[in-house]
Design a protein around this motif. Structure first.
Motif, PDB file in Angstrom:
ATOM      1  N   MET A   1       0.853  -1.255  -0.068  1.00 21.06           N
ATOM      2  CA  MET A   1      -0.112   0.073   0.042  1.00 21.06           C
ATOM      3  C   MET A   1       0.935   1.171   0.000  1.00 21.06           C
ATOM      4  N   ASP A   2       0.653   2.288  -1.128  1.00 20.01           N
ATOM      5  CA  ASP A   2       1.169   3.332  -1.234  1.00 20.01           C
ATOM      6  C   ASP A   2       0.863   4.542  -0.262  1.00 20.01           C
ATOM      7  N   TRP A   3       1.513   4.574   0.863  1.00 24.79           N
ATOM      8  CA  TRP A   3       0.770   5.495   2.097  1.00 24.79           C
ATOM      9  C   TRP A   3       0.968   7.060   1.448  1.00 24.79           C
ATOM     10  N   LYS A   4       2.005   7.062   0.895  1.00 18.10           N
ATOM     11  CA  LYS A   4       2.517   8.613   0.464  1.00 18.10           C
ATOM     12  C   LYS A   4       1.478   8.950  -0.449  1.00 18.10           C
ATOM     13  N   LEU A   5       1.228   8.295  -1.440  1.00 17.41           N
ATOM     14  CA  LEU A   5      -0.144   8.214  -2.296  1.00 17.41           C
ATOM     15  C   LEU A   5      -1.282   8.582  -1.572  1.00 17.41           C
ATOM     16  N   ILE A   6      -1.546   7.806  -0.712  1.00 26.15           N
ATOM     17  CA  ILE A   6      -2.982   7.954  -0.047  1.00 26.15           C
ATOM     18  C   ILE A   6      -3.019   9.130   0.718  1.00 26.15           C
ATOM     19  N   LEU A   7      -1.995   9.704   1.462  1.00 21.76           N
ATOM     20  CA  LEU A   7      -1.923  10.815   2.073  1.00 21.76           C
ATOM     21  C   LEU A   7      -1.859  11.964   1.185  1.00 21.76           C
ATOM     22  N   GLN A   8      -1.437  11.904   0.130  1.00 22.36           N
ATOM     23  CA  GLN A   8      -1.500  13.126  -0.947  1.00 22.36           C
ATOM     24  C   GLN A   8      -2.944  13.277  -1.274  1.00 22.36           C
ATOM     25  N   ILE A   9      -3.499  12.150  -1.484  1.00 23.77           N
ATOM     26  CA  ILE A   9      -4.937  12.277  -2.003  1.00 23.77           C
ATOM     27  C   ILE A   9      -6.046  12.694  -1.060  1.00 23.77           C
ATOM     28  N   ALA A  10      -5.791  12.267   0.403  1.00 23.76           N
ATOM     29  CA  ALA A  10      -6.412  12.822   1.294  1.00 23.76           C
ATOM     30  C   ALA A  10      -6.486  14.328   1.656  1.00 23.76           C
ATOM     31  N   GLY A  11      -4.892  14.717   1.505  1.00 25.30           N
ATOM     32  CA  GLY A  11      -4.535  16.121   1.698  1.00 25.30           C
ATOM     33  C   GLY A  11      -5.254  16.896   0.625  1.00 25.30           C
ATOM     34  N   VAL A  12      -5.112  16.464  -0.576  1.00 26.14           N
ATOM     35  CA  VAL A  12      -5.694  17.156  -1.577  1.00 26.14           C
ATOM     36  C   VAL A  12      -7.401  17.459  -1.387  1.00 26.14           C
ATOM     37  N   ALA A  13      -7.949  16.392  -1.068  1.00 27.35           N
ATOM     38  CA  ALA A  13      -9.622  16.623  -0.727  1.00 27.35           C
ATOM     39  C   ALA A  13      -9.811  17.611   0.180  1.00 27.35           C
ATOM     40  N   LEU A  14      -8.966  17.442   1.579  1.00 24.69           N
ATOM     41  CA  LEU A  14      -9.199  18.240   2.732  1.00 24.69           C
ATOM     42  C   LEU A  14      -8.851  19.803   2.331  1.00 24.69           C
ATOM     43  N   GLY A  15      -7.897  19.710   1.469  1.00 29.92           N
ATOM     44  CA  GLY A  15      -7.360  21.174   1.059  1.00 29.92           C
ATOM     45  C   GLY A  15      -8.096  22.015  -0.006  1.00 29.92           C
ATOM     46  N   THR A 184       0.127  16.913  -4.422  1.00 27.66           N
ATOM     47  CA  THR A 184       0.294  17.990  -3.467  1.00 27.66           C
ATOM     48  C   THR A 184       0.522  19.246  -4.332  1.00 27.66           C
ATOM     49  N   ALA A 185       1.702  19.067  -5.504  1.00 32.12           N
ATOM     50  CA  ALA A 185       1.861  20.214  -6.116  1.00 32.12           C
ATOM     51  C   ALA A 185       1.009  20.915  -6.823  1.00 32.12           C
ATOM     52  N   GLY A 186      -0.056  19.858  -7.440  1.00 29.67           N
ATOM     53  CA  GLY A 186      -1.201  20.198  -8.156  1.00 29.67           C
ATOM     54  C   GLY A 186      -2.252  20.869  -7.313  1.00 29.67           C
ATOM     55  N   LEU A 187      -2.186  20.522  -6.140  1.00 26.01           N
ATOM     56  CA  LEU A 187      -3.244  21.158  -5.083  1.00 26.01           C
ATOM     57  C   LEU A 187      -2.782  22.797  -4.870  1.00 26.01           C
ATOM     58  N   TYR A 188      -1.263  22.874  -4.821  1.00 23.57           N
ATOM     59  CA  TYR A 188      -0.833  24.172  -4.473  1.00 23.57           C
ATOM     60  C   TYR A 188      -0.826  25.060  -5.793  1.00 23.57           C
ATOM     61  N   ALA A 189      -0.857  24.307  -6.848  1.00 22.85           N
ATOM     62  CA  ALA A 189      -1.247  25.277  -8.261  1.00 22.85           C
ATOM     63  C   ALA A 189      -2.584  25.946  -8.257  1.00 22.85           C
ATOM     64  N   LEU A 190      -3.483  24.828  -7.810  1.00 24.24           N
ATOM     65  CA  LEU A 190      -4.923  25.489  -7.858  1.00 24.24           C
ATOM     66  C   LEU A 190      -4.977  26.405  -6.664  1.00 24.24           C
ATOM     67  N   TYR A 191      -4.444  25.990  -5.629  1.00 24.51           N
ATOM     68  CA  TYR A 191      -4.211  27.325  -4.471  1.00 24.51           C
ATOM     69  C   TYR A 191      -3.906  28.712  -4.894  1.00 24.51           C
ATOM     70  N   SER A 192      -2.908  28.494  -6.100  1.00 25.55           N
ATOM     71  CA  SER A 192      -2.362  29.892  -6.405  1.00 25.55           C
ATOM     72  C   SER A 192      -3.394  30.442  -7.274  1.00 25.55           C
TER      73      SER A 192
END
Length: 208
Positions: A1-15, A184-192
């Motif tokens: 299980m790729d926890w790094k990917l899961i954490l990114q997806i969860a972080g994007v949704a909450l972000g 996560t980089a994509g999320l911050y691009a949207l944030y911008s």
């Protein structure tokens, strides 16, 4: 299980949820802001972004402070507008309460905020270079220091907090791409992009 990917997806949704609530000046953003640091903290630690990881503790404390400040101000506004509720309806009063305290940053406060940023950047940089194996100490420290300032400005509903977040977001996009965190980089691009929209909306509300 790729926890790094899961954490990114969860972080994007909450972000995304957090940013939408922030754009609407909705007090519930602080509730999301108490959960999101737990996800991002684990992700950043695994990625060697130690300043960003430690920043999540500040986000939790700042979230509690911001929620208390917004709740107290909105409660006072609701009490003061009891008569308005009778004629305009509860939804209109709540809308007024949400926008009432949005204002521009006083000029006298800018040197203080700049000094806080500079001191935080320098202190974090020294900590990262001497006590961690960080490969990006300058940028990690810089975005974290700016986030400290921006989070406080958000708690006071200052319009220019969006501009500070915009600077953080633009640097963070490159930083997270370098650290192989594309989602996560994509999320911050949207944030911008949304930081610009948020700034324009809050500026209009400040004028009103």
């Amino acid at each position: 299980m790729d926890w790094k990917l899961i954490l990114q997806i969860a972080g994007v949704a909450l972000g995304l949820l957090y940013l939408w609530l922030e754009y609407r000046a909705d007090i519930r953003l602080w509730i999301v802001g108490l959960v999101m640091p737990l996800i991002h903290g684990a992700l950043y630690y695994k990625s060697g972004l130690y300043a960003d990881c430690s920043m999540q503790v500040y986000y939790v404390l700042a979230g509690l402070y911001g929620w208390l400040v917004w709740r107290r101000n909105n409660t006072r506004t609701d009490v003061g507008q009891t008569g308005a509720k009778d004629t305009k309806g509860a939804s209109g009063a709540k809308s007024s309460a949400a926008a009432l305290h949005i204002a521009h940053t006083p000029l006298r406060m800018i040197p203080v905020l700049t000094a806080v940023y500079a001191a935080a950047h320098a202190a974090l940089y020294l900590l990262l270079t001497h006590f961690t194996d960080s490969t990006v100490p300058f940028w990690d420290a810089g975005t974290t220091a700016l986030s400290v300032v921006a989070m406080w400005m958000l708690s006071r509903k200052l319009v220019e907090q969006w501009l500070v977040w915009l600077a953080v977001d633009l640097v963070t996009v490159g930083l997270y791409l370098y650290k192989d965190l594309p989602y996560t980089a994509g999320l911050y691009a949207l944030y911008s992009a949304l930081a610009v929209a948020g700034y324009l909306r809050w500026r209009r509300q400040a004028r009103a």
